[in-house]
Design an enzyme around this catalytic site. Structure first.
Site, short mmCIF file in Angstrom:
data_model
loop_
_atom_site.label_atom_id
_atom_site.label_comp_id
_atom_site.label_asym_id
_atom_site.label_seq_id
_atom_site.Cartn_x
_atom_site.Cartn_y
_atom_site.Cartn_z
N HIS A 129 6.08 -1.38 -0.82
CA HIS A 129 5.07 -0.37 -0.56
C HIS A 129 5.32 0.77 -1.56
O HIS A 129 6.47 1.01 -1.95
CB HIS A 129 5.25 0.13 0.88
CG HIS A 129 4.21 1.08 1.35
ND1 HIS A 129 4.24 2.41 1.03
CD2 HIS A 129 3.12 0.90 2.13
CE1 HIS A 129 3.21 3.01 1.61
NE2 HIS A 129 2.51 2.13 2.27
N ASP A 207 13.80 -0.22 3.46
CA ASP A 207 12.56 0.30 4.04
C ASP A 207 12.23 -0.61 5.23
O ASP A 207 11.81 -1.75 5.05
CB ASP A 207 11.46 0.25 2.98
CG ASP A 207 10.10 0.59 3.56
OD1 ASP A 207 10.01 0.90 4.76
OD2 ASP A 207 9.12 0.54 2.79
N GLN A 210 8.03 -1.48 8.35
CA GLN A 210 7.23 -2.58 8.90
C GLN A 210 8.09 -3.52 9.74
O GLN A 210 7.55 -4.33 10.48
CB GLN A 210 6.62 -3.34 7.71
CG GLN A 210 5.28 -3.95 7.95
CD GLN A 210 4.21 -2.95 8.35
OE1 GLN A 210 3.77 -2.94 9.50
NE2 GLN A 210 3.79 -2.09 7.45
N LYS A 233 4.30 3.46 13.71
CA LYS A 233 4.08 2.01 13.62
C LYS A 233 4.71 1.27 14.81
O LYS A 233 4.55 0.06 14.94
CB LYS A 233 4.63 1.47 12.31
CG LYS A 233 3.82 1.93 11.09
CD LYS A 233 4.27 1.21 9.84
CE LYS A 233 3.86 1.91 8.58
NZ LYS A 233 2.45 1.70 8.22
N CYS A 372 -1.32 -0.05 -0.51
CA CYS A 372 -0.25 0.73 -1.18
C CYS A 372 0.75 -0.19 -1.85
O CYS A 372 1.96 0.09 -1.87
CB CYS A 372 0.46 1.67 -0.21
SG CYS A 372 -0.64 2.88 0.52
N1 7TS Z 1 6.91 1.09 3.85
C1 7TS Z 1 6.17 0.08 4.35
C2 7TS Z 1 6.65 -1.32 4.23
C3 7TS Z 1 4.95 0.39 4.95
O1 7TS Z 1 4.22 -0.61 5.45
C4 7TS Z 1 4.52 1.72 5.02
C5 7TS Z 1 3.16 2.09 5.59
C6 7TS Z 1 5.37 2.72 4.54
C7 7TS Z 1 6.55 2.36 3.95
C8 7TS Z 1 5.02 4.16 4.64
O2 7TS Z 1 5.01 4.53 5.98
P1 7TS Z 1 4.54 6.01 6.37
O3 7TS Z 1 4.64 6.03 7.85
O4 7TS Z 1 5.49 6.93 5.70
O5 7TS Z 1 3.15 6.15 5.87
N2 7TS Z 1 2.24 1.04 5.51
C9 7TS Z 1 0.94 1.14 5.40
C10 7TS Z 1 0.10 0.02 5.34
O6 7TS Z 1 0.49 -1.13 5.42
N3 7TS Z 1 -1.13 0.42 5.16
O7 7TS Z 1 -1.13 1.76 5.09
C11 7TS Z 1 0.16 2.22 5.26
#
Ligand code: 7TS
Length: 414
Positions: A129, A207, A210, A233, A372
């Site tokens: 991501h 990370d 997910q 999430k 992303c």
């Molecule tokens: N890493 C992964 C693997 C993610 O799926 C996401 C967000 C992030 C980092 C960032 O998370 P945040 O809470 O800081 O935004 N994933 C997604 C997605 O799959 N579609 O939009 C955001």
């Protein structure tokens, strides 16, 4: 002899916990298939936040009156349970942030910027991501370190055969990888990448944005040095996330944000930093959000992460089989046993946004875009995909409605 039966979760029953799922969209029941972008919220978590605001709200760590003490207790209690959720050796190693993105930036800035230089190598994967890609690319550029990428095989898995070549490029310092890919659902061999990082004296940054919602996480078993995730999430509120880091590393790092709460002593000449975790928590914390985060963890623990993982696995296997017969569909990613509850696909001749639009008419919510993950899209040779993602409240009927919606999209645009 006792027979150990794996408890299956009852998604149909759990749906009753989620008020948002009880409504109709465009005259149809809602099939929410975008949990990878953000998960929906159970009543138990919402009530925990409301109750906290109604009975215990105050700022934390800075009052001697009853509300401030109650608030601090709830906030720190949440930290303890979240730390336990990832099997952190100590809750002092668990830092509240805004989200996984901020957790990863914290490591990139406070660890990477200070320790990297020319001749060093920072490695990410082609599946990252942007949140675990761009900060490392930026820090590598700023410091003169070289920036490398573990490539993907055609099957959508990381190609570990290329690792030796990367280590010939300089001194390996950081290996940053996700445990579960948000775009393909691939469960990545993070233990192996961590072992490789440590063999070369590098740190391993995981990370888990997910992964944390979908499978049990144990930072000690993974062996990693940092692990980032977001509450939103995993059925928690938006606005709060966490970074777990190895205590010795966190203690050796300079702070990321500066201001109130993170100090020990401030004088005109010099300021000294507070102890962990406060050193990394400048300003008023996301207090009620952290309490909601803790309540979300309690909710997930009550169901069991093993049961959630199994449920998603069953749904992915069902979806891959069911969608396989849709004319003109191209499915991406590995076999069901190697992925979490995510299915990415394209429909020949129909733009992903058009597919998502037709599905919305049917009350089916999926994501269309690059997720992303532009480096991955380049590798797949597409600019975007459709993505359906599942969670503990997803039922087979949602997948059936996705299937039927895709047939309708074929008719509309075919
Ligand atoms: N890493 C992964 C693997 C993610 O799926 C996401 C967000 C992030 C980092 C960032 O998370 P945040 O809470 O800081 O935004 N994933 C997604 C997605 O799959 N579609 O939009 C955001």
């Amino acid at each position: 002899m006792a027979v150990e039966a794996r408890t299956k979760l009852d998604a149909q029953k759990l749906r009753a916990d989620f008020p948002i799922l009880q409504q109709e969209i465009n005259g149809k029941p809602l099939a929410y298939l975008d949990s990878a972008v953000t998960a929906q919220k159970p009543r138990q978590m919402l009530e925990a936040m409301t109750q906290f605001y109604e009975t215990s709200y105050g700022n934390v760590h800075r009052g001697v009156y009853a509300l401030a003490e109650r608030s601090t207790e709830a906030f720190e209690g949440a930290r303890d349970r979240i730390a336990k959720f990832v099997n952190a050796p100590s809750s002092r190693e668990l830092i509240f942030t805004r989200n996984a993105t901020e957790s990863l930036n914290l490591v990139a800035y406070a660890y990477g910027l200070a320790r990297l230089g020319p001749g060093d190598v920072v490695v990410v994967t082609e599946l990252e991501h942007h949140s675990n890609f761009v900060p490392w690319q930026y820090v590598a550029k700023r410091t003169g370190a070289s920036f490398r990428m573990v490539r993907l095989t055609d099957g959508g898995e990381l190609d570990l055969d290329g690792l030796d070549e990367i280590t010939r490029d300089g001194e390996l310092k950081v290996v940053a990888a996700n445990l579960v890919s948000n775009a393909l659902g691939t469960v990545n061999p993070v233990e192996k990448l961590t072992a490789w990082a440590h063999e070369h004296g590098a740190v391993s940054v995981v990370d888990a944005a997910q992964a944390a919602p979908h499978r049990p996480i144990d930072v000690q078993a993974l062996g990693c040095d940092f692990l980032a995730f977001s509450a939103h999430k995993l059925c928690g509120p938006s606005g709060v996330g966490a970074l777990w880091g190895r205590r010795d590393l966190l203690e050796s790092m300079e702070p990321f944000n500066l201001g109130g709460h993170m100090i020990r002593k401030v004088q005109f000449e010099e300021t000294t930093w507070g102890d962990l975790p406060h050193k990394f928590e400048a300003g008023t914390a996301p207090i009620a959000e952290a309490v909601g985060f803790g309540a979300a963890i309690d909710y997930l623990n009550g169901i069991g992460l093993d049961a959630i993982e199994q449920h998603e696995h069953d749904l992915v296997a069902y979806a891959l089989e069911r969608l396989g017969d849709v004319p003109g569909i191209q499915l991406y990613g590995p076999a069901p046993e190697k992925r979490a509850g995510i299915v990415s696909f394209n429909m020949e001749g129909i733009h992903p946004h058009d597919v998502a639009q037709v599905l919305d008419w049917e009350g089916v919510a999926i994501r269309a875009g690059h997720h992303c993950c532009q480096p991955l899209m380049a590798r797949l040779g597409v600019s975007a995909t459709n993505r359906a993602s599942f969670y503990l409240y997803t039922v087979q009927e949602d997948v059936d409605r996705l299937h039927d919606g895709l047939l309708r999209a074929r008719k509309v645009f075919g």
